[in-house]
Design a protein around this motif. Structure first.
Motif, PDB file in Angstrom:
ATOM      1  N   VAL A 109       0.821  -1.210   0.000  1.00 37.58           N
ATOM      2  CA  VAL A 109       0.000   0.000   0.000  1.00 37.58           C
ATOM      3  C   VAL A 109       0.857   1.263   0.000  1.00 37.58           C
ATOM      4  O   VAL A 109       0.571   2.226  -0.723  1.00 37.58           O
ATOM      5  N   THR A 110       1.902   1.278   0.797  1.00 31.25           N
ATOM      6  CA  THR A 110       2.669   2.523   0.964  1.00 31.25           C
ATOM      7  C   THR A 110       3.877   2.631   0.042  1.00 31.25           C
ATOM      8  O   THR A 110       4.145   3.694  -0.520  1.00 31.25           O
ATOM      9  N   ASP A 111       4.624   1.522  -0.135  1.00 32.11           N
ATOM     10  CA  ASP A 111       5.853   1.608  -0.928  1.00 32.11           C
ATOM     11  C   ASP A 111       5.622   1.348  -2.406  1.00 32.11           C
ATOM     12  O   ASP A 111       6.309   1.917  -3.253  1.00 32.11           O
ATOM     13  N   VAL A 112       4.678   0.474  -2.731  1.00 36.51           N
ATOM     14  CA  VAL A 112       4.439   0.143  -4.135  1.00 36.51           C
ATOM     15  C   VAL A 112       3.346   1.044  -4.727  1.00 36.51           C
ATOM     16  O   VAL A 112       3.549   1.691  -5.756  1.00 36.51           O
ATOM     17  N   LEU A 113       2.200   1.085  -4.073  1.00 33.65           N
ATOM     18  CA  LEU A 113       1.111   1.928  -4.564  1.00 33.65           C
ATOM     19  C   LEU A 113       1.291   3.387  -4.178  1.00 33.65           C
ATOM     20  O   LEU A 113       0.625   4.271  -4.737  1.00 33.65           O
ATOM     21  N   GLU A 114       2.161   3.636  -3.211  1.00 38.21           N
ATOM     22  CA  GLU A 114       2.512   4.998  -2.783  1.00 38.21           C
ATOM     23  C   GLU A 114       1.325   5.793  -2.274  1.00 38.21           C
ATOM     24  O   GLU A 114       1.202   6.988  -2.517  1.00 38.21           O
ATOM     25  N   LEU A 115       0.428   5.121  -1.565  1.00 41.00           N
ATOM     26  CA  LEU A 115      -0.652   5.851  -0.914  1.00 41.00           C
ATOM     27  C   LEU A 115      -0.073   6.599   0.288  1.00 41.00           C
ATOM     28  O   LEU A 115       0.780   6.063   1.013  1.00 41.00           O
ATOM     29  N   PRO A 116      -0.488   7.827   0.524  1.00 41.62           N
ATOM     30  CA  PRO A 116       0.101   8.629   1.603  1.00 41.62           C
ATOM     31  C   PRO A 116      -0.187   8.037   2.981  1.00 41.62           C
ATOM     32  O   PRO A 116      -1.343   7.795   3.337  1.00 41.62           O
ATOM     33  N   LYS A 117       0.865   7.817   3.743  1.00 40.42           N
ATOM     34  CA  LYS A 117       0.706   7.202   5.058  1.00 40.42           C
ATOM     35  C   LYS A 117      -0.170   8.045   5.969  1.00 40.42           C
ATOM     36  O   LYS A 117      -0.888   7.519   6.816  1.00 40.42           O
ATOM     37  N   GLU A 118      -0.078   9.387   5.802  1.00 36.52           N
ATOM     38  CA  GLU A 118      -0.842  10.253   6.694  1.00 36.52           C
ATOM     39  C   GLU A 118      -2.347  10.151   6.468  1.00 36.52           C
ATOM     40  O   GLU A 118      -3.137  10.629   7.287  1.00 36.52           O
ATOM     41  N   ASP A 119      -2.771   9.506   5.352  1.00 35.17           N
ATOM     42  CA  ASP A 119      -4.200   9.332   5.085  1.00 35.17           C
ATOM     43  C   ASP A 119      -4.678   7.918   5.397  1.00 35.17           C
ATOM     44  O   ASP A 119      -5.840   7.587   5.153  1.00 35.17           O
ATOM     45  N   LEU A 120      -3.803   7.075   5.918  1.00 35.23           N
ATOM     46  CA  LEU A 120      -4.151   5.687   6.178  1.00 35.23           C
ATOM     47  C   LEU A 120      -4.455   5.457   7.651  1.00 35.23           C
ATOM     48  O   LEU A 120      -3.760   5.978   8.533  1.00 35.23           O
TER      49      LEU A 120
END
Length: 880
Positions: A109-120
């Motif tokens: 989710v965070t490293d591959v898809l690069e979704l912002p951690k602050e929104d998870l």
């Protein structure tokens, strides 16, 4: 990223980490008494989690076709719900457990898809200290982003069942306050659209009894589920799953078809109510296409009923656009185009699915036309009397007389703030069931009464094909008459007849009824009660009731029918021998030129199996076994091994047809005396009729010989055309296919070469927009695969800040949009820019701030969009 790219990314991520790639299990379940459809990614692996069978591997990954209707009322209203969806999942069978599942999920989710951690955000089960510790101390998620929730949210499944279960942990994404409900307590778990659950990690640890007792599984495991449509919503930066690329293509096609039917210019986004209806239709039609591809046909029970409800509910929402005639079926090819690459069964069943959807729409359109007027009258009367509940008897009238499913009545009533008395409906339904056992319907009874004064027709066709007889009645235009004249369509009833009346799948006989004064051509024979009706045309003279005639069957045609009927029995026996004794007749057609046999079987019959069935059948023909007919008590016949059709109703005294040592069936048809009279049996087709029902078609006798002659002639012609001996045709075709493949590659190379452009000239002609360098251009000869590469070169290597590139092909076009870091810092957003420009060309686009792609429906408007790119970007930078 496109939906297909997300599929490939998910599978490759886990395959690279030791997971065995598994295909999707069937969507439609044939032999599961608890479920009609696969509804979860782990469903195919329940026995493995229970320890009842070996798992496919310690680690597995799949994308499972699923269907659920429990959220159907939220489809279209909320951004996340689908009835059909694809569940991407990774599984561990006693391999990694909680920590491994959480590590994989967070990394993807965070490293591959690069979704912002602050929104998870993450959730864990109330007392799952272990999962919370892993998330906080090992992964580093702040405690304020971790929530503990109860069984309804963080135990799978939330309802007790006798399957694997356990606590789960979910990953949620904050889509932004603009999608929220504005309540002060809005947070993860709120039923608004702001917080989107994107991944559920289930820790399969127990089985649960009805009383809540938990029993540990033989080996704990991991079952995760990430909805592909939800992930596509996030990665493509759209507001609803119906706006993601594959579903949007279906949505646009439905809108296009409706506009054509209603002479409208509606575009998605113009009207909130219509947008909602279009999203619902898109979802339901996509679901219907997959159910149809699974071999289900619309019906009033089981999976067929779910399918019928999806099609009819979608059709009803089309009425909001003024659509009153079938239209959904025209969008089935759009589903194939969007998803056929991943699911080839959509391609294989497209024509069949299109026909079934059209037929169902036609039926329902007729139902609605008749029933809506009554419904509106009932609703108006209730509103005028300030009542809020429709009586159950009224709902039953809609159901019984007009075919309204009660669910439809409930939905229509709810739209008018009315309720339906379901207890009253069930009571009326029960009373109707009681009445239905009392006899035949009114129409049949009336017809029987109209001929009740006539004696029964004596059938002599088993013993002879010609007999003297007397005309008992003549019917013209449905009315009895004493006299009929030439060239008039007429029905004749005789006191005795050799003509076999259509029944049991066997067609009616044809032939001649004649006397010295007239000749009547019998074109079909049917049964009505205990009367045999000869339908045809009086060719010469005049006939009248009481005339003495000779009734003669077309002997050559009758013999061909007999060969086919006896051949059907041999095929049935051979199918049971090859496929298993679960094979049972589900329908048949026995004609003079062919036979058709429908039977129960759970999968397609392979070519090898068909060849074996045909070989065994012909061996039995060559053995020239006697075919014996006998009459006996029904129970005695069954005890002797006779096969009966379970849907048929038999008299106490039955007729059996026995092929010595091969088969014994209850049958009233006409048959050969020896199997050798069949000549030969040749199977010409095998297909699916409905869920769990297969069909074989075959020819016998002279028709089979002619069929073989035609095949031999076609083979000879192919041999001449391909310039090779007949036994080398297969190799020659393989050579030609390779040549075609090579030519396609050469063409693609030529297309790629023609797409080469002078990049520097594009840079030199760049437009300055608020100190950003914009290149907006059409690249002749380019395609969707070459555009992204050119955009990358311009932005990443040649200093362009924003690249907007179009291509044209066949009256349509593609576009890509790429923005640099500097451009994004200044306020540029590739996804929104591409969306606006695509809209100007009648298409659509989506993507993230740095990159987007889309389609232009009208290539003629592309130059206008290119010219407008600067102004659209300037407005975007200004925050407009």
């Amino acid at each position: 990223m496109t939906t297909q790219q997300l599929r490939e990314l998910f599978i490759s991520y886990f395959a690279e980490r030791g997971h065995l790639v598994q295909p999707s299990a069937p969507l439609v379940l044939r032999d599961d008494p608890t479920s009609l459809f696969t509804s979860a990614g782990m469903q195919p692996y329940m026995a493995a989690f229970r320890g009842e069978q070996e798992p496919p591997a310690p680690r597995a990954v799949s994308i499972q076709k699923c269907l659920r209707t429990n959220d159907i009322d939220g489809v279209g209203f909320h951004n996340r719900y689908c009835t059909f969806f694809e569940m991407m999942g990774n599984f561990s069978f006693g391999d990694y457990l909680k920590q491994g599942a959480i590590e994989f999920a967070w990394d993807l989710v965070t490293d591959v898809l690069e979704l912002p951690k602050e929104d998870l955000y993450v959730t864990v089960y109330n007392d799952d200290d272990e999962a919370e510790t892993i998330w906080h101390k090992h992964i580093g998620v702040p405690m304020e982003r971790i929530s503990r929730l109860g069984r309804a949210d963080n135990w799978w499944p939330k309802d007790r069942w006798e399957g694997p279960c356990g606590p789960c942990s979910e990953i949620h994404l904050d889509l932004g306050p603009e999608l929220g409900c504005d309540r002060p307590d809005c947070t993860v778990g709120c039923d608004c659209d702001r917080y989107l659950e994107i991944w559920n990690l289930v820790f399969q640890m127990y089985t649960e009894a009805e009383d809540g007792t938990l029993t540990p599984l033989p080996s704990a495991g991991i079952d995760t589920g990430m909805g592909l449509e939800r992930l596509a919503l996030v990665m493509q930066d759209v507001r609803h799953v119906a706006e993601t690329d594959e579903m949007a293509a279906i949505l646009w096609r439905i809108a296009e078809v409706i506009n054509a039917q209603t002479n409208s210019a509606y575009a998605y986004g113009d009207d909130g109510h219509r947008d909602l209806a279009l999203r619902i239709m898109t979802d339901h039609l996509r679901s219907a296409a997959f159910v149809l591809a699974g071999g289900v046909a619309p019906s009033n029970e089981g999976a067929g009923y779910v399918l019928r409800r999806l099609i009819r509910r979608a059709f009803r929402f089309g009425r909001q656009f003024g659509a009153s005639e079938p239209f959904l079926y025209q969008a089935i090819p759009a589903i194939t185009a969007a998803m056929g690459q991943q699911y080839p069964e959509l391609v294989e069943r497209e024509e069949f699915s299109t026909q079934l959807v059209q037929r169902e729409e036609e039926r329902f359109a007729s139902t609605l036309r008749q029933g809506m007027a009554l419904f509106e009258d009932i609703a108006l009367q209730l509103q005028q009397t300030d009542e809020d509940t429709m009586p159950g008897e009224k709902a039953f009238t809609l159901y019984d007389t007009y075919g309204f499913p009660v669910e439809l009545t409930v939905e229509l009533a709810a739209e008018r703030s009315l309720k339906v008395d379901m207890d009253g409906f069930e009571s009326a339904m029960s009373a109707q069931r009681a009445r239905s056992g009392k006899g035949a319907g009114l129409a049949t009874a009336e017809e029987a009464v109209s001929l009740a004064h006539l004696p029964a027709t004596k059938f002599l066709g088993y013993e002879t094909d010609s007999t003297p007889a007397r005309i008992a009645a003549i019917l013209v235009d449905g009315e009895e008459t004493d006299l009929a004249k030439a060239e008039v369509a007429t029905t004749v009833i005789l006191d005795r007849t050799p003509f076999y009346a259509e029944q049991g799948g066997q067609v009616g006989d044809e032939g001649i009824i004649r006397s010295a004064e007239f000749e009547f051509a019998v074109e079909n024979t049917v049964k009505h009660g205990n009367k045999v009706l000869h339908l045809g045309t009086l060719k010469r003279g005049a006939m009248q009731v009481g005339d003495t005639v000779t009734a003669a069957v077309d002997t050559a045609r009758r013999q061909a029918i007999m060969r086919n009927h006896s051949g059907t029995h041999l095929l049935h026996a051979a199918l049971r021998k090859v496929l298993g004794e679960h094979v049972a007749q589900s329908g048949s057609l026995v004609a003079s030129d062919r036979l058709r046999f429908d039977f129960t079987h759970y999968e397609a019959v392979t070519p090898q199996q068909l060849a074996t069935v045909e070989r065994i059948s012909n061996e039995w023909v060559l053995k020239n076994r006697p075919v014996a007919v006998a009459e006996m008590e029904y129970e005695e016949a069954l005890q002797q091994g006779a096969i009966a059709i379970f849907t048929e109703k038999y008299d106490q005294q039955v007729r059996t047809v026995t092929c010595e040592g091969l088969s014994m069936e209850l049958c009233g048809g006409t048959h050969v005396n020896m199997t050798g009279e069949i000549g030969s049996i040749h199977i010409i087709a095998e297909s699916s009729v409905a869920a769990g029902i297969r069909r074989v078609e075959a020819v016998t006798g002279l028709v089979a010989a002619e069929h073989h002659r035609q095949l031999a002639e076609q083979l000879r012609e192919l041999s001449v055309e391909l310039n090779c001996p007949a036994d080398q045709i297969r190799d020659r075709i393989a050579q030609l296919r390779q040549q075609i493949t090579d030519l396609h590659k050469d063409v693609e190379k030529a297309r790629t070469a023609s797409a080469a452009v002078d990049l520097q000239s594009l840079v030199d002609d760049a437009e300055d927009v608020e100190c950003l360098k914009l290149v907006a251009a059409v690249l002749p000869g380019a395609n969707k695969d070459t555009l992204p590469g050119v955009a990358d070169e311009l932005v990443d290597k040649l200093g362009v800040d924003v690249a907007v590139l179009f291509s044209k092909q066949g009256g349509q076009g593609r576009l890509v949009c790429k923005a640099s870091e500097r451009a994004m810092d200044a306020g540029a957003h590739a996804g929104k820019l591409a969306g606006e420009l695509a809209k100007q060309c009648g298409g659509g686009a989506g993507g993230r701030p740095h990159f987007a792609e889309g389609a232009a429906k009208d290539a003629g408007r592309i130059e206008t969009a290119v010219a407008a790119a600067g102004e659209v970007l300037r407005a975007q930078l200004a925050g407009e």
